[in-house]
Design a protein around this motif. Structure first.
Motif, short mmCIF file in Angstrom:
data_model
loop_
_atom_site.label_atom_id
_atom_site.label_comp_id
_atom_site.label_asym_id
_atom_site.label_seq_id
_atom_site.Cartn_x
_atom_site.Cartn_y
_atom_site.Cartn_z
N LEU A 1 -4.39 6.91 -1.53
CA LEU A 1 -3.81 5.61 -1.21
C LEU A 1 -4.10 4.59 -2.30
CD1 LEU A 1 -4.77 5.38 2.58
CD2 LEU A 1 -2.84 6.57 1.49
N TYR A 2 -3.09 3.78 -2.59
CA TYR A 2 -3.19 2.76 -3.64
C TYR A 2 -2.59 1.46 -3.13
CZ TYR A 2 -4.07 6.69 -6.77
OH TYR A 2 -4.61 7.80 -7.36
N ILE A 3 -3.05 0.34 -3.70
CA ILE A 3 -2.46 -0.96 -3.40
C ILE A 3 -2.03 -1.61 -4.72
CG2 ILE A 3 -2.95 -3.32 -2.61
CD1 ILE A 3 -4.67 -2.15 -0.42
N MET A 4 -0.83 -2.15 -4.73
CA MET A 4 -0.34 -2.87 -5.93
C MET A 4 0.33 -4.17 -5.48
SD MET A 4 3.12 -0.80 -6.99
CE MET A 4 4.41 -0.46 -5.78
N PRO A 5 0.55 -5.10 -6.43
CA PRO A 5 1.29 -6.31 -6.09
C PRO A 5 2.71 -5.94 -5.66
CG PRO A 5 0.22 -6.53 -8.24
CD PRO A 5 0.07 -5.11 -7.82
N ALA A 6 3.32 -6.76 -4.82
CA ALA A 6 4.66 -6.46 -4.30
C ALA A 6 5.71 -6.40 -5.40
CB ALA A 6 5.05 -7.50 -3.26
N SER A 7 5.40 -6.99 -6.57
CA SER A 7 6.35 -6.95 -7.68
C SER A 7 6.08 -5.77 -8.61
CB SER A 7 6.24 -8.25 -8.47
OG SER A 7 4.89 -8.48 -8.84
N GLY A 8 5.16 -4.88 -8.23
CA GLY A 8 4.79 -3.77 -9.09
C GLY A 8 3.57 -4.13 -9.92
N GLY A 9 3.28 -3.29 -10.91
CA GLY A 9 2.12 -3.58 -11.74
C GLY A 9 0.96 -2.68 -11.38
N GLU A 10 -0.20 -3.06 -11.87
CA GLU A 10 -1.35 -2.17 -11.75
C GLU A 10 -1.74 -1.91 -10.29
OE1 GLU A 10 -5.93 -1.86 -13.35
OE2 GLU A 10 -4.61 -3.40 -14.21
N ALA A 11 -1.98 -0.65 -10.01
CA ALA A 11 -2.36 -0.26 -8.65
C ALA A 11 -3.83 0.10 -8.58
CB ALA A 11 -1.52 0.92 -8.19
N VAL B 1 0.87 -1.17 0.00
CA VAL B 1 0.00 0.00 0.00
C VAL B 1 0.91 1.23 0.00
CG1 VAL B 1 -0.25 0.04 2.55
CG2 VAL B 1 -1.98 1.13 1.10
N PHE B 2 0.57 2.25 -0.75
CA PHE B 2 1.42 3.43 -0.84
C PHE B 2 0.60 4.68 -1.14
CE2 PHE B 2 1.49 3.99 -5.50
CZ PHE B 2 1.02 2.77 -5.92
N GLU B 3 1.32 5.79 -1.17
CA GLU B 3 0.69 7.09 -1.38
C GLU B 3 1.14 7.62 -2.74
OE1 GLU B 3 1.98 9.72 1.70
OE2 GLU B 3 1.41 11.54 0.61
N SER B 4 0.21 8.16 -3.51
CA SER B 4 0.56 8.72 -4.82
C SER B 4 -0.34 9.90 -5.12
CB SER B 4 0.37 7.66 -5.91
OG SER B 4 0.44 8.26 -7.19
N ASP B 5 0.19 10.90 -5.83
CA ASP B 5 -0.66 12.02 -6.26
C ASP B 5 -0.97 11.94 -7.75
OD1 ASP B 5 1.74 12.82 -7.34
OD2 ASP B 5 1.75 14.81 -6.40
N ARG B 6 -0.98 10.72 -8.28
CA ARG B 6 -1.25 10.55 -9.72
C ARG B 6 -2.63 11.04 -10.12
NH1 ARG B 6 -0.53 4.10 -9.97
NH2 ARG B 6 1.42 4.78 -9.00
N SER B 7 -3.56 11.10 -9.17
CA SER B 7 -4.91 11.58 -9.48
C SER B 7 -5.01 13.10 -9.34
CB SER B 7 -5.93 10.94 -8.54
OG SER B 7 -5.81 11.50 -7.24
#
Lengths: 166, 441
Positions: B322-332, B311-317
């Motif tokens: 808050l967003y959740i993605m797979p531990a290997s990256g990929g779609e959040a 889970v991480f924080e992003s200002d992409r919107s």
């Protein structure tokens, strides 16, 4: 008058602090020692002149890192000074106000410092002379918790960090 | 620096009393039902077996009481109200004396020093109205300087037996100790018991340090320092205070590190050309792998307890969310949708909740939501609350609260995930960025 002398004091303190390590805010000894910034404000090739006459900082809107027309005018002056004083390198410090989390503000400060860096480089300043750092919300200049202070804290400060070579 | 402590758990020789209680079930606090009335209990001074145990007998009972009272779930009946005096650990308890003052639970204990100079602490927990012991008596053995830990272990046993929850008192907190004015603040890494006792400083004040995070076993701490001039991530060994930088070539800044549950991998933010993205690094090899690639800010990552997601924080919107993605990256997947800005998400040890900082209408809140973003609840509100960290059992959240204005000061607070029991955590100086350790062994 009172405002002016306070501004000069702040400027002088910053100038003195600039002589220590890049983490110039971290140590207790920052500000110690005389002659941290070479020359006088009357000498157009002195870092002190850069700081006070050219203007060493630009301000940003809330959450933003784009440059206002006012900021661009200041940076044009910085670029001209740096082009004619090629012996100096600069460290651009990005800062944020205290509204926002620590991590986000660190990243935001980096964005602001980079916006200034990119502009100066676009104006001909050699990229190798420019370093950036973010302090996030860790080093406010003004410490009140009001927009008047926040506006001054959302800044990028260009610190002339090395003496002229040769 | 090292607080060597040997703790042995030994069940005392008792006939294992069946956990039957008065009309319908054992004495039990159901936290999830919402405790309005704290459970009244008594913990008389422990009995000193011999002169050498005396100095600890009262102190240990006091720490046990402090732990229990601090949860807001228990109400201590003061010694002045006690009718009976416990002078022998082995004598039968006169339950009627404790019923008379309405003590529902009774904790008795004994302290002695054995032939090898080790401190021996024993305790028993009673259900007064059922007139029987709850669980088995236990004995802890350790060094004299570890007496507080033994007290926390006693309290952990009591808490667990009466709430059915996992314990959390025998734990530590690493944080940033702050001194000096707001515009020239000095920051040092410090570590202490969860209740503020036994503080030790891990770094000097010569470099700015930020946001320490415990490893899954509590043996190491990740943090960010300006030691080289630019923010860099360090990993510090708690026992030796030795540290090493995690090299991130080409970065202007690396920060916001957090361990994966395996203790070998670190997820962190790396800034290049003003853009901040998420990476993972294998500590042993120093090799990093990029997880996000966006012009937006990606920071404050936290692993799920099974290590599968971040889970991480992003200002992409446009605003921090808050967003959740797979531990290997990929779609959040975005999980925060309320009004305001969200940051510093931290996955709960149980895996079901995410704690976060929320900024809305000029106020800051600590809150929790389910991992799909539903059931958002704000637990606190103030001028500036941020940076939640979970207690080892996932019942309590500790965070930073900073007061407003030129004299503004940071301190640590804790709050139950029900939103009750907001309390300051005592620290000798200002404090920020707490990270709660796992339960100690």
């Amino acid at each position: 008058m009172a405002y002016l002398s306070k501004a000069l004091l702040v400027a002088a303190a910053l100038a003195l602090a600039a002589c220590s390590s890049p983490d110039r805010f971290g140590g207790a000894g920052a500000g110690a020692g005389a002659g941290g910034v070479a020359g006088s404000a009357q000498d157009p090739s002195s870092p002190l002149y850069f700081q006070q006459a050219v203007g060493d900082r630009v301000l940003f809107a809330i959450d933003q890192s784009n440059l206002s027309p006012e900021a661009i005018a200041t940076l044009d002056g910085q670029a001209r000074w740096l082009m004619s004083n090629r012996g100096f390198n600069i460290l651009i410090e990005g800062h944020a106000d205290e509204q926002g989390t620590r991590e986000y503000n660190l990243a935001l400060g980096a964005r602001r410092a980079n916006a200034v860096r990119e502009y100066l480089v676009s104006q001909g300043v050699a990229a190798g002379r420019v370093d950036t750092i973010s302090y996030g919300k860790e080093r406010p200049l003004e410490i009140c918790s009001e927009e008047a202070c926040y506006a001054k804290n959302r800044r990028a400060v260009t610190v002339v960090s090395a003496g002229p070579v040769g | 620096m090292t607080r060597y402590l040997l703790v042995l758990l030994v069940a005392l020789f008792v006939p294992s009393a069946p956990l039957l209680a008065q009309d319908g079930g054992p004495l039990r606090i159901e936290i999830t039902e919402g405790v309005i009335e704290p459970l009244p209990y008594a913990v008389p001074d422990f009995v000193a077996d011999g002169v050498s145990g005396q100095e600890y007998a009262r102190q240990i009972a006091e720490v046990v009481a402090s732990d229990l009272n601090g949860t807001g779930l228990f109400r201590q009946i003061p010694a002045e109200a006690h009718i009976a005096r416990v002078t022998s650990f082995s004598s039968p308890v006169q339950f009627s004396d404790w019923k008379a003052i309405n003590a529902q639970a009774l904790i008795t204990g004994a302290v002695s020093v054995d032939g090898a100079g080790r401190l021996v602490v024993r305790f028993r927990l009673y259900d007064v109205f059922a007139g029987q012991e709850i669980g088995q008596g236990l004995q802890f053995v350790g060094t004299g300087e570890g007496w507080r830990r033994m007290a926390h272990k006693v309290a952990d046993q009591v808490y667990s037996r009466l709430t059915g929850e996992d314990p959390y008192f025998d734990s530590r907190v690493v944080f940033v100790a702050e001194t000096g004015p707001k515009d020239a603040r000095e920051k040092r890494l410090a570590i202490m018991d969860y209740d503020g006792a036994n503080i030790t400083y891990l770094t000097g004040a010569e470099s700015l340090v930020l946001a320490p995070r415990f490893s899954p076993t509590g043996d190491r701490v990740l943090y960010t320092s300006y030691e080289t001039g630019h923010p860099r991530i360090y990993v510090l060994d708690v026992a030796s205070a030795g540290r090493q930088v995690l090299e991130t070539p080409g970065a202007s800044m690396s920060f916001s590190p957090r361990f994966a549950p395996d203790g070998r991998t670190v997820v962190y933010s790396l800034t290049q050309g003003g853009n901040t993205d998420l990476y993972v690094m294998d500590i042993a090899s120093g090799r990093s792998q990029r997880l996000t690639s966006a012009p937006s800010i990606e920071t404050a990552p936290s692993f799920s307890p099974d290590g599968a997601r971040i889970v991480f924080e992003s200002d992409r919107s446009g605003t921090p969310q808050l967003y959740i993605m797979p531990a290997s990256g990929g779609e959040a997947t975005r999980i925060s949708f309320g009004q305001g800005r969200y940051g510093t998400p931290v996955w709960s040890p149980r895996g079901d909740l995410v704690a976060f900082t929320k900024q809305s209408k000029g106020r800051f809140h600590i809150g929790v939501m389910r991992t799909d973003g539903s059931e958002e609840r704000l637990l606190t509100a103030s001028f500036l609350d941020e940076g939640p960290t979970w207690s080892p059992n996932g019942r309590v959240i500790m965070f930073t609260r900073e007061t407003q204005g030129a004299q503004g000061r940071s301190g640590l607070y804790s709050v139950d995930i029900t939103g009750r029991n907001l309390r300051p955590v005592p620290t000798p100086t200002g404090a920020s960025d707490p990270s709660w350790s796992p339960l100690q062994n």
